[in-house]
Motif scaffolding. Sequence first.
Motif, PDB file in Angstrom:
ATOM      1  N   PRO A   1      18.959  37.713  29.314  1.00  0.00           N
ATOM      2  CA  PRO A   1      20.423  37.705  29.270  1.00  0.00           C
ATOM      3  C   PRO A   1      21.066  38.620  30.313  1.00  0.00           C
ATOM      4  O   PRO A   1      22.284  38.572  30.493  1.00  0.00           O
ATOM      5  N   VAL A   2      20.273  39.424  31.007  1.00  0.00           N
ATOM      6  CA  VAL A   2      20.849  40.357  31.981  1.00  0.00           C
ATOM      7  C   VAL A   2      20.737  39.817  33.405  1.00  0.00           C
ATOM      8  O   VAL A   2      21.744  39.599  34.073  1.00  0.00           O
ATOM      9  N   CYS A   3      19.519  39.546  33.852  1.00  0.00           N
ATOM     10  CA  CYS A   3      19.395  39.035  35.225  1.00  0.00           C
ATOM     11  C   CYS A   3      19.632  37.524  35.280  1.00  0.00           C
ATOM     12  O   CYS A   3      19.942  36.990  36.342  1.00  0.00           O
ATOM     13  N   ARG A   4      19.509  36.855  34.131  1.00  0.00           N
ATOM     14  CA  ARG A   4      19.775  35.417  34.002  1.00  0.00           C
ATOM     15  C   ARG A   4      18.994  34.595  35.018  1.00  0.00           C
ATOM     16  O   ARG A   4      19.431  33.533  35.443  1.00  0.00           O
ATOM     17  N   ASP A   5      17.834  35.097  35.379  1.00  0.00           N
ATOM     18  CA  ASP A   5      17.033  34.402  36.373  1.00  0.00           C
ATOM     19  C   ASP A   5      15.624  34.157  35.848  1.00  0.00           C
ATOM     20  O   ASP A   5      14.980  33.187  36.211  1.00  0.00           O
ATOM     21  N   ASN A   6      15.188  35.044  34.970  1.00  0.00           N
ATOM     22  CA  ASN A   6      13.802  35.006  34.515  1.00  0.00           C
ATOM     23  C   ASN A   6      13.658  34.200  33.232  1.00  0.00           C
ATOM     24  O   ASN A   6      14.298  34.497  32.223  1.00  0.00           O
ATOM     25  N   ARG A   7      12.797  33.173  33.292  1.00  0.00           N
ATOM     26  CA  ARG A   7      12.505  32.359  32.118  1.00  0.00           C
ATOM     27  C   ARG A   7      11.023  32.340  31.800  1.00  0.00           C
ATOM     28  O   ARG A   7      10.600  31.677  30.856  1.00  0.00           O
ATOM     29  N   THR A   8      10.226  33.057  32.597  1.00  0.00           N
ATOM     30  CA  THR A   8       8.781  32.871  32.471  1.00  0.00           C
ATOM     31  C   THR A   8       7.970  34.159  32.362  1.00  0.00           C
ATOM     32  O   THR A   8       6.870  34.136  31.810  1.00  0.00           O
ATOM     33  N   GLU A   9       8.468  35.286  32.866  1.00  0.00           N
ATOM     34  CA  GLU A   9       7.643  36.497  32.942  1.00  0.00           C
ATOM     35  C   GLU A   9       8.188  37.572  32.016  1.00  0.00           C
ATOM     36  O   GLU A   9       9.225  38.165  32.285  1.00  0.00           O
ATOM     37  N   PHE A  10       7.477  37.807  30.894  1.00  0.00           N
ATOM     38  CA  PHE A  10       7.968  38.749  29.893  1.00  0.00           C
ATOM     39  C   PHE A  10       6.835  39.597  29.327  1.00  0.00           C
ATOM     40  O   PHE A  10       5.662  39.240  29.449  1.00  0.00           O
ATOM     41  N   LEU A  11       7.204  40.683  28.688  1.00  0.00           N
ATOM     42  CA  LEU A  11       6.300  41.413  27.805  1.00  0.00           C
ATOM     43  C   LEU A  11       6.824  41.267  26.389  1.00  0.00           C
ATOM     44  O   LEU A  11       8.031  41.359  26.165  1.00  0.00           O
ATOM     45  N   GLN A  12       5.941  41.043  25.448  1.00  0.00           N
ATOM     46  CA  GLN A  12       6.333  41.112  24.039  1.00  0.00           C
ATOM     47  C   GLN A  12       5.919  42.482  23.524  1.00  0.00           C
ATOM     48  O   GLN A  12       4.812  42.941  23.762  1.00  0.00           O
ATOM     49  N   ILE A  13       6.839  43.116  22.806  1.00  0.00           N
ATOM     50  CA  ILE A  13       6.633  44.477  22.322  1.00  0.00           C
ATOM     51  C   ILE A  13       6.818  44.481  20.825  1.00  0.00           C
ATOM     52  O   ILE A  13       7.784  43.910  20.318  1.00  0.00           O
ATOM     53  N   TYR A  14       5.892  45.083  20.102  1.00  0.00           N
ATOM     54  CA  TYR A  14       6.181  45.295  18.696  1.00  0.00           C
ATOM     55  C   TYR A  14       5.917  46.737  18.323  1.00  0.00           C
ATOM     56  O   TYR A  14       5.150  47.438  18.963  1.00  0.00           O
ATOM     57  N   LYS A  15       6.609  47.155  17.298  1.00  0.00           N
ATOM     58  CA  LYS A  15       6.607  48.556  16.914  1.00  0.00           C
ATOM     59  C   LYS A  15       5.564  48.828  15.850  1.00  0.00           C
ATOM     60  O   LYS A  15       5.292  47.986  15.004  1.00  0.00           O
ATOM     61  N   LEU A  16       5.031  50.058  15.901  1.00  0.00           N
ATOM     62  CA  LEU A  16       4.132  50.542  14.864  1.00  0.00           C
ATOM     63  C   LEU A  16       4.802  51.712  14.165  1.00  0.00           C
ATOM     64  O   LEU A  16       5.479  52.516  14.788  1.00  0.00           O
ATOM     65  N   ALA A  17       4.595  51.814  12.880  1.00  0.00           N
ATOM     66  CA  ALA A  17       5.202  52.897  12.107  1.00  0.00           C
ATOM     67  C   ALA A  17       4.150  53.571  11.246  1.00  0.00           C
ATOM     68  O   ALA A  17       3.182  52.947  10.815  1.00  0.00           O
ATOM     69  N   ARG A  18       4.347  54.874  10.988  1.00  0.00           N
ATOM     70  CA  ARG A  18       3.525  55.551   9.997  1.00  0.00           C
ATOM     71  C   ARG A  18       4.394  56.551   9.258  1.00  0.00           C
ATOM     72  O   ARG A  18       5.352  57.118   9.819  1.00  0.00           O
ATOM     73  N   GLU A  19       4.047  56.762   8.029  1.00  0.00           N
ATOM     74  CA  GLU A  19       4.828  57.650   7.181  1.00  0.00           C
ATOM     75  C   GLU A  19       4.494  59.096   7.511  1.00  0.00           C
ATOM     76  O   GLU A  19       3.329  59.451   7.664  1.00  0.00           O
ATOM     77  N   ILE A  20       5.538  59.916   7.641  1.00  0.00           N
ATOM     78  CA  ILE A  20       5.332  61.354   7.819  1.00  0.00           C
ATOM     79  C   ILE A  20       6.268  62.112   6.876  1.00  0.00           C
ATOM     80  O   ILE A  20       7.251  61.564   6.396  1.00  0.00           O
ATOM     81  N   ARG A  21       5.950  63.357   6.614  1.00  0.00           N
ATOM     82  CA  ARG A  21       6.849  64.232   5.875  1.00  0.00           C
ATOM     83  C   ARG A  21       6.907  65.552   6.632  1.00  0.00           C
ATOM     84  O   ARG A  21       5.873  66.113   7.009  1.00  0.00           O
ATOM     85  N   LYS A  22       8.133  66.029   6.859  1.00  0.00           N
ATOM     86  CA  LYS A  22       8.318  67.246   7.637  1.00  0.00           C
ATOM     87  C   LYS A  22       8.936  68.345   6.793  1.00  0.00           C
ATOM     88  O   LYS A  22       9.706  68.075   5.864  1.00  0.00           O
ATOM     89  N   ASP A  23       8.637  69.576   7.137  1.00  0.00           N
ATOM     90  CA  ASP A  23       9.333  70.714   6.558  1.00  0.00           C
ATOM     91  C   ASP A  23      10.748  70.734   7.112  1.00  0.00           C
ATOM     92  O   ASP A  23      10.947  70.686   8.324  1.00  0.00           O
TER      93      ASP A  23
END
Length: 88
Positions: A8-30
């Motif tokens: 949606p920004v360069c409106r030129d690229n339809r073929t070259e991408f990276l797919q990114i997904y997030k990882l989460a882990r539970e933490i508890r902090k002082d």
Amino acid sequence: MPEPYLCPVCRDNRTEFLQIYKLAREIRKDAETGALLYVADEWETVTRDRRLDLEVRCRLCGHTAPEADFTRAFRRDLAQGRRPGRRA
Ligand SMILES: [Zn+2]
């Protein structure tokens, strides 16, 4: 069912991408020192409605956004009568 992407920004690229997904882990902090009191052993994939919460990065301009932004840009472009492969 796979859907085409358009950056949606360069409106030129339809073929070259990276797919990114997030990882989460539970933490508890002082609350005062910031020390980690607990860290879960395992990282878990972040899901939304039981699907991977995917982000997509355009490999041409580096724009990164939720996958839906890229599929929406494709559909909007199609509605304006442009064809894949044609450059503005
Ligand atoms: Zn781009």
